[in-house]
Design a protein around this motif. Structure first.
Motif, PDB file in Angstrom:
ATOM      1  N   LEU A  42       0.969  -0.846  -0.264  1.00  0.00           N
ATOM      2  CA  LEU A  42      -0.049   0.134   0.369  1.00  0.00           C
ATOM      3  C   LEU A  42       0.974   0.990   0.030  1.00  0.00           C
ATOM      4  N   ILE A  43       1.976   1.242   0.147  1.00  0.00           N
ATOM      5  CA  ILE A  43       3.042   2.210   0.450  1.00  0.00           C
ATOM      6  C   ILE A  43       3.316   2.725  -0.654  1.00  0.00           C
ATOM      7  N   GLY A  44       4.005   1.584  -1.263  1.00  0.00           N
ATOM      8  CA  GLY A  44       4.740   1.238  -2.496  1.00  0.00           C
ATOM      9  C   GLY A  44       3.439   2.612  -3.723  1.00  0.00           C
ATOM     10  N   ALA A  45       1.520   1.544  -3.354  1.00  0.00           N
ATOM     11  CA  ALA A  45       1.244   2.091  -4.467  1.00  0.00           C
ATOM     12  C   ALA A  45       0.162   3.090  -3.952  1.00  0.00           C
ATOM     13  N   GLY A  46       0.553   3.670  -3.140  1.00  0.00           N
ATOM     14  CA  GLY A  46       0.563   5.629  -2.417  1.00  0.00           C
ATOM     15  C   GLY A  46       1.702   6.192  -2.981  1.00  0.00           C
ATOM     16  N   ALA A  47       3.082   6.047  -2.858  1.00  0.00           N
ATOM     17  CA  ALA A  47       3.997   6.946  -2.999  1.00  0.00           C
ATOM     18  C   ALA A  47       3.672   6.769  -5.121  1.00  0.00           C
ATOM     19  N   ALA A  48       3.578   5.615  -5.365  1.00  0.00           N
ATOM     20  CA  ALA A  48       3.122   5.768  -7.160  1.00  0.00           C
ATOM     21  C   ALA A  48       2.179   7.039  -7.202  1.00  0.00           C
ATOM     22  N   VAL A  49       1.687   7.353  -7.061  1.00  0.00           N
ATOM     23  CA  VAL A  49       0.549   8.137  -7.634  1.00  0.00           C
ATOM     24  C   VAL A  49       0.858   9.840  -6.968  1.00  0.00           C
ATOM     25  N   LEU A  50       1.527   9.842  -6.223  1.00  0.00           N
ATOM     26  CA  LEU A  50       2.609  10.700  -5.655  1.00  0.00           C
ATOM     27  C   LEU A  50       3.156  11.462  -6.252  1.00  0.00           C
ATOM     28  N   LEU A  51       4.262  10.040  -7.527  1.00  0.00           N
ATOM     29  CA  LEU A  51       5.191  10.382  -7.426  1.00  0.00           C
ATOM     30  C   LEU A  51       4.137  10.922  -9.225  1.00  0.00           C
ATOM     31  N   SER A  52       3.446  10.027  -9.299  1.00  0.00           N
ATOM     32  CA  SER A  52       3.085  10.319 -11.411  1.00  0.00           C
ATOM     33  C   SER A  52       2.183  11.933 -11.903  1.00  0.00           C
ATOM     34  N   ASP A  95      13.676  -3.497 -20.943  1.00  0.00           N
ATOM     35  CA  ASP A  95      12.880  -2.965 -21.626  1.00  0.00           C
ATOM     36  C   ASP A  95      11.595  -1.774 -21.691  1.00  0.00           C
ATOM     37  N   VAL A  96      10.729  -2.554 -20.139  1.00  0.00           N
ATOM     38  CA  VAL A  96       9.551  -1.757 -19.379  1.00  0.00           C
ATOM     39  C   VAL A  96      10.303  -0.738 -18.803  1.00  0.00           C
ATOM     40  N   TYR A  97      11.490  -0.635 -18.173  1.00  0.00           N
ATOM     41  CA  TYR A  97      11.656   0.208 -17.090  1.00  0.00           C
ATOM     42  C   TYR A  97      12.313   1.057 -17.484  1.00  0.00           C
ATOM     43  N   GLU A  98      12.696   1.340 -18.912  1.00  0.00           N
ATOM     44  CA  GLU A  98      13.179   2.513 -20.123  1.00  0.00           C
ATOM     45  C   GLU A  98      11.946   2.807 -20.622  1.00  0.00           C
ATOM     46  N   GLY A  99      11.175   2.173 -21.192  1.00  0.00           N
ATOM     47  CA  GLY A  99      10.291   2.691 -22.687  1.00  0.00           C
ATOM     48  C   GLY A  99       9.245   3.108 -21.171  1.00  0.00           C
ATOM     49  N   ALA A 100       8.171   2.813 -19.876  1.00  0.00           N
ATOM     50  CA  ALA A 100       7.369   2.873 -18.869  1.00  0.00           C
ATOM     51  C   ALA A 100       7.753   4.334 -18.840  1.00  0.00           C
ATOM     52  N   PRO A 101       6.403   5.301 -18.741  1.00  0.00           N
ATOM     53  CA  PRO A 101       6.889   6.794 -17.359  1.00  0.00           C
ATOM     54  C   PRO A 101       7.781   6.507 -16.757  1.00  0.00           C
ATOM     55  N   THR A 102       8.540   7.251 -16.320  1.00  0.00           N
ATOM     56  CA  THR A 102       9.189   6.887 -15.225  1.00  0.00           C
ATOM     57  C   THR A 102       8.691   6.585 -13.541  1.00  0.00           C
ATOM     58  N   PRO A 103       6.949   7.023 -13.508  1.00  0.00           N
ATOM     59  CA  PRO A 103       6.907   7.485 -12.720  1.00  0.00           C
ATOM     60  C   PRO A 103       6.163   5.257 -12.173  1.00  0.00           C
ATOM     61  N   VAL A 104       5.828   5.430 -13.577  1.00  0.00           N
ATOM     62  CA  VAL A 104       5.253   3.303 -13.836  1.00  0.00           C
ATOM     63  C   VAL A 104       6.239   2.793 -13.225  1.00  0.00           C
ATOM     64  N   ALA A 105       7.416   3.198 -14.120  1.00  0.00           N
ATOM     65  CA  ALA A 105       8.659   2.130 -14.150  1.00  0.00           C
ATOM     66  C   ALA A 105       9.048   2.376 -12.221  1.00  0.00           C
ATOM     67  N   ALA A 106       9.127   3.619 -11.861  1.00  0.00           N
ATOM     68  CA  ALA A 106       8.920   3.099 -10.143  1.00  0.00           C
ATOM     69  C   ALA A 106       7.859   2.719  -9.070  1.00  0.00           C
ATOM     70  N   PHE A 107       6.496   2.185  -9.901  1.00  0.00           N
ATOM     71  CA  PHE A 107       5.726   1.143  -8.971  1.00  0.00           C
ATOM     72  C   PHE A 107       5.956   0.225  -9.645  1.00  0.00           C
ATOM     73  N   PHE A 108       5.821  -0.167 -10.702  1.00  0.00           N
ATOM     74  CA  PHE A 108       6.750  -1.148 -11.342  1.00  0.00           C
ATOM     75  C   PHE A 108       7.777  -1.881 -10.610  1.00  0.00           C
ATOM     76  N   ALA A 109       9.089  -0.929  -9.974  1.00  0.00           N
ATOM     77  CA  ALA A 109      10.101  -1.544  -9.099  1.00  0.00           C
ATOM     78  C   ALA A 109       9.599  -1.559  -7.212  1.00  0.00           C
ATOM     79  N   SER A 110       8.657  -1.497  -7.433  1.00  0.00           N
ATOM     80  CA  SER A 110       8.583  -1.145  -5.862  1.00  0.00           C
ATOM     81  C   SER A 110       7.336  -2.200  -5.623  1.00  0.00           C
TER      82      SER A 110
END
Length: 480
Positions: free
Chosen positions: A85-95, A232-247
């Motif tokens: 939940l912390i990771g999901a909330g951070a993704a919304v804030l970053l995006s 490839d997905v980390y590079e191609g996806a928008p940076t906040p989305v890559a942050a979400f994928f990584a967390s």
């Protein structure tokens, strides 16, 4: 009335997921009526909804099951759900501001984050193979769309397509493995499977099923040899989305992996232990060596993520409560450092355009000392340099491996950690010793806030890791 009471399951253990689902439905209706004007409101509603669910998760006590044992709420689930939940909330804030600035923000984005979070929470609590697959697909379908969310960007579309094709392949492998396990045990529940393999001599068919399940979950945590989509997905996806994928998805996938192997196959420890050891060594080695030549910061973080999943699996390979405790501690610290690192990457903008080349960080210590210090701290922590939090994360998983007499695995982990330190320290060298480049634009307030909280959390854990480790110990015991 009595018949209804007897047939309806007690929904209390799944209340956080039910609240999230109701919230997602309400958000879809509101967004459909209001259109793009609802975007900002839905972002705030998503954060409030995630905060409410976080409170509901924290209020849970003891161990409870529902849906005929397919869903379990215990200490382990609560610990990992809090991180998710912390990771999901951070993704919304970053995006929010990033996607809006690039013209890619739509009201569906926060809704997709909520839907993915429901799937992740189901994965964490699933106690049978059907519940696991339902949660996994709910998460994956939302993530496929999120990866390709910036439709005007070819790289983003390519990232979403690659993730979809390879994700469908991995889901098929996991489903095939689950069907083999069901065929040879006659049950899909973890408790039933554990009872069927209690003698410690699983048949060849069951081992094949175990291998296919391991392949499916390895894809979800981007472990070698099913890591090919990650850079490839980390590079191609928008940076906040890559942050979400990584967390958050990594937290949920690791929790799912632990619950499958520890909960369903304790009698086949020596069989799945060999699989986990191979995946762990391969991930640590590839993550350490492949990242050395990277020039794109997001690709470097992708290989760093692969290596970190390998280190976390060292604890799982031990197959003990101490090993699971080490993995949980590792994932909590990994979450904080990864979010902090991606917050710094999001602040790499000049003239309103993002820059991703590592050389663009040159001289950052002179143009933005606070950002350089925070980014360096995240890199030192990911490298495992004492006394920062990342050192304690690796210390606990390596200690669990040594206690389980997996000496070779622990030594390889230490060696690859030393190799991996090279590319982390190279970033610090670029920021502090290279000739300064023009300053970056001022970062968004929400991104700076995520970076500040991450930095404070890493500092606190560096000085006092015991509270986190003790909480993980209590949660891990609920599995054994």
């Amino acid at each position: 009335m009595r018949l209804i009471e007897m047939t309806l399951p007690a929904l209390g253990p799944a209340l956080p997921e039910i609240v999230l689902a109701i919230g997602a439905i309400a958000m879809v209706l509101y967004g459909a009526i209001q259109g793009e004007r609802s975007t900002r409101t839905l972002e705030i509603a998503t954060l409030a909804l995630l905060a409410l669910v976080l409170v509901l998760v924290l209020r849970g006590e003891g161990k409870a099951v529902t849906f005929n044992g397919a869903f379990v709420a215990d200490g382990f689930a609560r610990f990992m759900k809090v991180l998710t939940l912390i990771g999901a909330g951070a993704a919304v804030l970053l995006s929010a501001d990033f996607l809006r600035r690039d013209g890619a923000m739509r009201f569906e984005f926060p809704i997709l984050i909520v839907l993915a979070t429901i799937g992740m929470m189901m994965m964490i609590s699933a106690s049978d193979l059907i519940g696991l697959y339902v949660g996994l697909e709910l998460q994956s379908l939302a993530l496929y769309v999120v990866a390709a969310f910036n439709r005007e960007n070819e790289k983003s579309t390519e990232a979403g397509l690659k993730y979809f094709v390879l994700g469908a392949l991995s889901s098929g492998m996991l489903l095939y493995g689950a069907s083999l396990v069901y065929g040879f045990t006659g049950t899909v529940s973890y408790a039933g499977i554990a009872a069927a393999v209690q003698g410690g001599h699983p048949g060849l068919g069951l081992i094949f099923g175990l291998v296919f399940i391991a392949a499916g979950v390895a894809f979800k945590i981007s472990a070698v040899p099913f890591h090919m989509w990650t850079p490839d997905v980390y590079e191609g996806a928008p940076t906040p989305v890559a942050a979400f994928f990584a967390s958050a998805p990594k937290i949920a996938a690791m929790a799912m992996t632990i619950r499958i192997f520890v909960g369903a196959f304790p009698g086949a420890l020596h069989d799945w232990q060999q699989i986990i050891i191979f995946i762990s060594i391969a991930s640590m080695a590839l993550g350490a060596f492949a990242a050395i030549g990277q020039r794109n910061i997001k690709r470097l973080m992708a290989y760093s993520s692969i290596a970190n999943m390998g280190y976390a699996l060292v604890g799982l390979a031990a197959g003990t409560a101490a090993g699971v405790q080490g993995v949980m501690t590792y994932m909590a610290i990994y979450l904080a450092t990864t979010l902090g690192a991606f917050a710094c990457i999001l602040m790499m903008r000049r003239d309103g355009k993002p820059v991703e080349n590592i050389d663009e960080l040159a001289g950052l210590s002179r143009t933005n000392p606070w950002m350089a210090f925070a980014f360096s701290m995240m890199m030192f922590s990911l490298a495992g340099i004492p006394p920062l939090a990342g050192f304690w994360a690796k210390f606990y998983v390596f200690l669990a491996a040594i206690d389980a007499k997996l000496y070779t695995l622990a030594v390889i982990g230490v060696v690859t950690s030393v190799v991996g330190a090279y590319y982390y320290l190279r970033l610090v060298k670029v920021m502090y010793f290279d000739d300064a480049k023009p300053a970056f634009d001022k970062g968004d307030a929400s991104v700076r806030g995520v970076l500040l909280i991450s930095a404070l959390f890493v500092l606190a854990l560096s000085l006092m890791p015991a509270p986190l480790f003790n909480s993980a110990a209590v949660a891990a015991k609920s599995l054994f």
